[in-house]
Design a protein around this motif. Structure first.
Motif, PDB file in Angstrom:
ATOM      1  N   ASN A 197       0.844  -1.186   0.000  1.00 28.44           N
ATOM      2  CA  ASN A 197       0.000   0.000   0.000  1.00 28.44           C
ATOM      3  C   ASN A 197       0.879   1.235   0.000  1.00 28.44           C
ATOM      4  OD1 ASN A 197       0.388   1.011   2.937  1.00 28.44           O
ATOM      5  ND2 ASN A 197      -0.195  -1.148   3.210  1.00 28.44           N
ATOM      6  N   SER A 198       0.261   2.380  -0.171  1.00 32.75           N
ATOM      7  CA  SER A 198       0.996   3.655  -0.239  1.00 32.75           C
ATOM      8  C   SER A 198       0.960   4.393   1.096  1.00 32.75           C
ATOM      9  CB  SER A 198       0.389   4.539  -1.337  1.00 32.75           C
ATOM     10  OG  SER A 198      -0.977   4.798  -1.067  1.00 32.75           O
ATOM     11  N   GLY A 199       0.773   3.636   2.187  1.00 32.45           N
ATOM     12  CA  GLY A 199       0.667   4.272   3.498  1.00 32.45           C
ATOM     13  C   GLY A 199       1.896   5.073   3.887  1.00 32.45           C
ATOM     14  N   VAL A 200       3.103   4.553   3.588  1.00 28.58           N
ATOM     15  CA  VAL A 200       4.336   5.266   3.950  1.00 28.58           C
ATOM     16  C   VAL A 200       4.444   6.584   3.183  1.00 28.58           C
ATOM     17  CG1 VAL A 200       6.839   5.152   3.966  1.00 28.58           C
ATOM     18  CG2 VAL A 200       5.494   3.111   4.518  1.00 28.58           C
ATOM     19  N   GLU A 202       1.965   8.332   1.848  1.00 30.48           N
ATOM     20  CA  GLU A 202       0.943   9.255   2.348  1.00 30.48           C
ATOM     21  C   GLU A 202       1.346   9.840   3.689  1.00 30.48           C
ATOM     22  OE1 GLU A 202      -1.588  10.359   0.781  1.00 30.48           O
ATOM     23  OE2 GLU A 202      -1.375   9.073  -0.970  1.00 30.48           O
ATOM     24  N   GLY A 203       2.032   9.050   4.501  1.00 26.52           N
ATOM     25  CA  GLY A 203       2.492   9.572   5.787  1.00 26.52           C
ATOM     26  C   GLY A 203       3.509  10.686   5.618  1.00 26.52           C
ATOM     27  N   HIS A 204       4.446  10.528   4.681  1.00 24.71           N
ATOM     28  CA  HIS A 204       5.432  11.587   4.433  1.00 24.71           C
ATOM     29  C   HIS A 204       4.759  12.832   3.862  1.00 24.71           C
ATOM     30  CE1 HIS A 204       9.025   9.458   5.542  1.00 24.71           C
ATOM     31  NE2 HIS A 204       8.756   8.434   4.727  1.00 24.71           N
ATOM     32  N   ASN A 206       1.728  13.823   4.414  1.00 25.97           N
ATOM     33  CA  ASN A 206       1.019  14.461   5.517  1.00 25.97           C
ATOM     34  C   ASN A 206       1.983  15.221   6.420  1.00 25.97           C
ATOM     35  OD1 ASN A 206      -1.559  14.678   7.186  1.00 25.97           O
ATOM     36  ND2 ASN A 206      -0.156  13.777   8.668  1.00 25.97           N
ATOM     37  N   ARG A 207       3.168  14.643   6.664  1.00 24.82           N
ATOM     38  CA  ARG A 207       4.156  15.320   7.516  1.00 24.82           C
ATOM     39  C   ARG A 207       4.642  16.607   6.860  1.00 24.82           C
ATOM     40  NH1 ARG A 207       9.643  15.141   7.638  1.00 24.82           N
ATOM     41  NH2 ARG A 207       9.665  13.520   6.033  1.00 24.82           N
ATOM     42  N   LYS A 209       3.026  18.476   4.678  1.00 25.66           N
ATOM     43  CA  LYS A 209       1.941  19.463   4.744  1.00 25.66           C
ATOM     44  C   LYS A 209       1.853  20.090   6.119  1.00 25.66           C
ATOM     45  CE  LYS A 209      -1.052  17.533   1.149  1.00 25.66           C
ATOM     46  NZ  LYS A 209      -2.369  16.906   0.861  1.00 25.66           N
TER      47      LYS A 209
END
Length: 231
Positions: A197-200, A202-204, A206-207, A209
């Protein structure tokens, strides 16, 4: 008729006073004998009272029927205790138990979205009472639980059957969700099946932003780069 001496002799033998004898004679159910230290003690019915209150607010006041409803849920007490509880509610219509407010939509949504194993006994009982007179809410709960199982257990192959089941029910909000999923069905099935998945990423994103919003109006891209890259 027994004389005063004989009554006192009987009371001494039974170790009961006349007041105790009158109390036993006037009691309609065992609960009427609870006085003093017995008041406020936990009861086997306590865990089921929220469910009974919800059913009472829905208009069901038949004690026998409600006792039959909570027995399959695990209640092992007597029908007389349930009847006594509802008799108290009838005699005290202004009591908090008789006027308990129904759960808020936010709370019901939280119960539906949480894993059933994470609900305590009271929450589980109240969730069972909520859709008792609402087939649409009962169907919604079932669809949410099935989708949650697909999501957590990677059963993407069940998605087409889930979409068909949603379309058969009169749930406009879920129809909108199903239409959006159906437009990109292959990608959604892959997301519900594959371990990647692209969770990692998306986490970066979000950080970054978050850092950008912290620095808004205070610094330029040079400082933003220094905060992002070393981390």
């Amino acid at each position: 008729m027994a004389t005063g001496n004989s009554r006192r002799a009987i009371e001494r033998q039974l170790r009961m006073t006349s007041r105790t004898v009158r109390l036993l004679a006037d009691a309609a159910v065992p609960e009427d004998l609870f006085r003093g230290q017995w008041q406020g003690r936990p009861s086997g019915l306590d865990a089921y009272k929220p469910y009974l209150d919800d059913r009472w607010n829905q208009g069901c006041t038949n004690a026998w029927r409600l006792w039959e409803e909570i027995v399959p849920l695990g209640y092992r007490g007597s029908y007389q205790r349930v009847r006594a509880y509802f008799r108290t509610k009838r005699l005290s219509p202004d009591s908090p138990a008789a006027t308990s407010t129904p759960p808020s939509p936010r709370k019901v949504a939280g119960w539906i979205l949480r894993h059933p194993d994470s609900l305590d006994e009271t929450e589980h009982l109240r969730l069972k009472a909520v859709p008792a007179n609402c087939p649409e809410l009962d169907a919604l709960t079932g669809h949410v639980h099935v989708f949650a199982r697909m999501l957590t257990e990677r059963r993407g192959e069940e998605l087409p059957d889930w979409l068909d089941a949603v379309r058969r029910d009169d749930l406009p909000a879920l129809h909108t969700l199903a239409a959006g999923i159906n437009r990109d069905r292959d990608a959604v099935i892959a997301g519900l099946t594959l371990p990647w998945n692209s969770g990692v990423v998306e986490g970066h994103v979000n950080r970054i932003k978050m850092l950008k919003r912290q620095m808004f109006g205070r610094a330029g891209f040079a400082l933003l780069g220094k905060r992002v890259l070393p981390a």
